[in-house]
Design an enzyme around this catalytic site. Structure first.
Site, PDB file in Angstrom:
ATOM      1  N   ASP A  75      16.213 -63.001  53.211  1.00  0.00           N
ATOM      2  CA  ASP A  75      14.871 -62.575  52.705  1.00  0.00           C
ATOM      3  C   ASP A  75      14.253 -63.896  52.060  1.00  0.00           C
ATOM      4  OD1 ASP A  75      15.356 -59.846  53.576  1.00  0.00           O
ATOM      5  OD2 ASP A  75      16.390 -59.401  51.772  1.00  0.00           O
ATOM      6  N   ASP A 115      14.715 -57.972  57.596  1.00  0.00           N
ATOM      7  CA  ASP A 115      14.447 -56.959  56.622  1.00  0.00           C
ATOM      8  C   ASP A 115      12.853 -57.443  56.261  1.00  0.00           C
ATOM      9  OD1 ASP A 115      14.131 -54.567  55.243  1.00  0.00           O
ATOM     10  OD2 ASP A 115      16.054 -55.111  53.993  1.00  0.00           O
ATOM     11  N   CYS A 125      27.328 -57.290  39.830  1.00  0.00           N
ATOM     12  CA  CYS A 125      27.996 -57.712  40.894  1.00  0.00           C
ATOM     13  C   CYS A 125      29.234 -57.993  40.601  1.00  0.00           C
ATOM     14  CB  CYS A 125      27.354 -58.353  42.100  1.00  0.00           C
ATOM     15  SG  CYS A 125      25.873 -57.537  42.326  1.00  0.00           S
ATOM     16  N   LYS A 180      14.041 -52.860  58.359  1.00  0.00           N
ATOM     17  CA  LYS A 180      14.682 -53.911  59.349  1.00  0.00           C
ATOM     18  C   LYS A 180      14.384 -53.922  60.600  1.00  0.00           C
ATOM     19  CE  LYS A 180      18.493 -52.531  56.428  1.00  0.00           C
ATOM     20  NZ  LYS A 180      17.778 -51.894  55.398  1.00  0.00           N
ATOM     21  N   ARG A 208      12.245 -45.664  51.349  1.00  0.00           N
ATOM     22  CA  ARG A 208      11.198 -46.409  52.301  1.00  0.00           C
ATOM     23  C   ARG A 208      11.419 -45.755  53.848  1.00  0.00           C
ATOM     24  NH1 ARG A 208      12.242 -52.291  52.075  1.00  0.00           N
ATOM     25  NH2 ARG A 208      10.987 -51.746  50.179  1.00  0.00           N
ATOM     26  N   TYR A 209      12.548 -45.697  54.377  1.00  0.00           N
ATOM     27  CA  TYR A 209      12.709 -44.972  55.477  1.00  0.00           C
ATOM     28  C   TYR A 209      12.412 -43.680  55.608  1.00  0.00           C
ATOM     29  CZ  TYR A 209      14.690 -49.448  56.740  1.00  0.00           C
ATOM     30  OH  TYR A 209      14.853 -50.902  57.252  1.00  0.00           O
ATOM     31  N   CYS A 237      20.819 -63.496  46.956  1.00  0.00           N
ATOM     32  CA  CYS A 237      20.590 -62.291  46.773  1.00  0.00           C
ATOM     33  C   CYS A 237      19.152 -61.674  46.989  1.00  0.00           C
ATOM     34  CB  CYS A 237      20.992 -61.981  45.469  1.00  0.00           C
ATOM     35  SG  CYS A 237      21.062 -59.945  45.161  1.00  0.00           S
ATOM     36  N   CYS A 270      25.352 -63.914  44.407  1.00  0.00           N
ATOM     37  CA  CYS A 270      25.083 -64.706  45.596  1.00  0.00           C
ATOM     38  C   CYS A 270      23.621 -65.523  45.321  1.00  0.00           C
ATOM     39  CB  CYS A 270      25.033 -63.982  46.850  1.00  0.00           C
ATOM     40  SG  CYS A 270      26.504 -62.789  46.913  1.00  0.00           S
ATOM     41  N   ARG A 286      17.911 -58.829  45.869  1.00  0.00           N
ATOM     42  CA  ARG A 286      17.336 -58.194  44.837  1.00  0.00           C
ATOM     43  C   ARG A 286      17.618 -59.343  43.611  1.00  0.00           C
ATOM     44  NH1 ARG A 286      20.259 -54.236  47.337  1.00  0.00           N
ATOM     45  NH2 ARG A 286      18.733 -53.455  48.769  1.00  0.00           N
ATOM     46  N   ARG A 330      16.223 -41.909  54.842  1.00  0.00           N
ATOM     47  CA  ARG A 330      17.457 -42.408  53.865  1.00  0.00           C
ATOM     48  C   ARG A 330      16.740 -43.061  52.960  1.00  0.00           C
ATOM     49  NH1 ARG A 330      16.478 -44.556  58.592  1.00  0.00           N
ATOM     50  NH2 ARG A 330      16.531 -46.912  59.076  1.00  0.00           N
TER      51      ARG A 330
END
Ligand code: PLP
Ligand code: SF4
Length: 419
Positions: free
Chosen positions: A311, A348, A126, A355, A113-114, A133, A130, A135, A117
């Site tokens: 998010d 974000d 994971c 961000k 995206r950037y 999350c 959470c 994602r 990076r």
């Protein structure tokens, strides 16, 4: 086994034992919490887990950190074990893959995206799951409310990712994430790290893992895994590449004596650690809690890097924090400690703007709760919207959001004002 038996087990500090006794089905909580929670509370929790978009995954180490006498307000419980009674309807603007990661992927498993990076999605697993999350479209196993997009296993796409990186020298910075690197085998961590080190353009590699905060014994007791990380970090340093670990603490309670030992080990091994927190209502949307978290992390040489606004993914509306509160919190904690240990508070931006500092909004309409952001270096000419959670708006505004026509008018209004 019941929780008090688990906690007394002589293997409690063994990461494999922790994984083996990890709760992965809501119904397992009936036995473990049998003597702790009354049936109505237990039913509330199990119903919450069935409703949630993330599957349940929590280990005895975390269960032991919860204050069960006041579990309703407990910051650990809130992050991993939702109650159906506390969940509220999603914001009309919420969507899965809120950050639009599936459209920014040149090869499967790579989010670019950037300009310089990229994010490597190496696993969809994971050590814990959470509730909030970002994602949730990808991470974890399917739940009753969500069928996940299945990522191919890393070995299949690894060669095409590496060749893409070879051909794209403007990517100098890689975040190895997923999922969580704690779920990679030591050999996979080493293979990925060394693979990335063969690409001459790459200057920085970050391994993302919440392991340090939710399974700290993994760092101190799984020698092979920690050695793999150290080897990549040392080899990187020798060739001028910065290798670091990116972790995720949200509350000072998470900094236990096991975390202290693990953080100390990483520090003595010369592995740089950065932290990203998510601002969560009822967990850390409090200047005192956030201030203590930042101070403690700094003392452990864990660099407090980002504090994210949550998010807007479905199912976590009740945990989101509004922009105004986030701005006040940032103001309240800045100055408590050295500037280089002061995290950047960011959103974000939904839609893939990346961000943005929370104070840098173009417009912020307190009635609709909508704010707008631009990202000239990422997606020039585009406007990004962030919606405050409904529970922070007036009753009138909440009614307006439920009316599709008025909702649309609120969106076009702020877009016009920001133009
Ligand atoms: C967060 C993120 C990065 C890394 O961004 P930094 O600001 O450098 O930490 C890279 N790619 C994607 C898609 C991200 O979401
Ligand atoms: S550890 Fe990170 S990637 Fe995994 S569920 Fe939690 S927030 Fe999502």
């Amino acid at each position: 086994m019941r929780l008090h038996q688990l906690v007394k087990d002589i293997h409690f500090d063994d990461p494999i034992w922790q994984e083996r006794h990890t709760i992965t089905r809501p119904e397992q909580l009936r036995e473990v919490l049998d003597e702790i929670l009354r049936p109505p509370a237990l039913d509330d929790m199990i119903a919450g887990l069935h409703k949630a978009s993330m599957s349940v995954r929590i280990n005895p180490y975390l269960l032991d950190l919860i204050n069960w006498q006041d579990m309703e307000h407990d910051p650990i419980r809130k992050q991993f074990l939702p109650l159906a009674s506390e969940m509220t309807a999603s914001h009309p603007l919420q969507s899965f893959d809120a950050l639009d990661e599936t459209t920014d992927s040149p090869v499967e498993g790579l989010v670019h995206r950037y300009p310089d990076r990229a994010l490597l999605l190496v696993t969809d697993r994971c050590p814990v799951y959470c509730r909030f999350c970002t994602r949730s479209y990808n991470v974890g196993v399917d739940t009753r409310s969500v069928i996940k997009i299945r990522a191919q296993s890393i070995s299949h796409r690894w060669q095409s990712i590496l060749s893409h990186l070879h051909m794209t020298p403007r990517i100098v910075d890689i975040v190895v994430s997923g999922g969580d690197c704690a779920r990679l085998k030591a050999s996979q961590l080493l293979e990925i790290g060394r693979g990335l080190l063969t690409i001459p353009s790459i200057r920085r590699i970050r391994f993302a893992s919440k392991g340090l905060s939710v399974l700290p014994m993994k760092i101190t007791r799984d020698g092979a895994w920690t050695d793999a990380l150290t080897v990549v970090s040392d080899e990187g340093r020798r060739q001028g590449v910065e290798v670091s670990l990116q972790t995720h603490f949200n509350h000072p309670i998470e900094i236990t004596s096991s975390v202290l030992s693990a953080a100390n080990l990483l520090f003595t091994k010369g592995v740089m650690v950065r932290n990203q927190s998510v601002l969560l209502h009822g967990v850390n949307d409090d200047a005192n809690v956030l201030g203590r978290l930042i101070k403690h992390l700094g003392d452990l040489h864990i660099h407090p890097y980002y504090v994210y606004l949550c998010d807007p993914v479905p199912g976590i509306e009740d945990m989101r924090v509004d922009l105004a509160t986030a701005c006040q919190l940032e103001k309240a904690v800045r100055g408590l400690t050295t500037g280089y240990n002061m995290p950047a508070f960011v959103i974000d931006t939904p839609g893939g703007g990346g961000k943005r500092l929370i104070h840098s909004y173009e417009r912020y309409d307190r009635y609709s709760g909508l704010s707008t952001f631009t990202a000239p270096a990422v997606k020039a000419g585009r406007l990004f919207l962030y919606p405050d959670p409904l529970h922070t708006l007036s009753p009138d505004a909440r009614r307006d959001w439920l009316d599709p026509q008025r909702a649309k008018a609120m969106v076009t209004d702020i877009q016009r004002q920001s133009a």
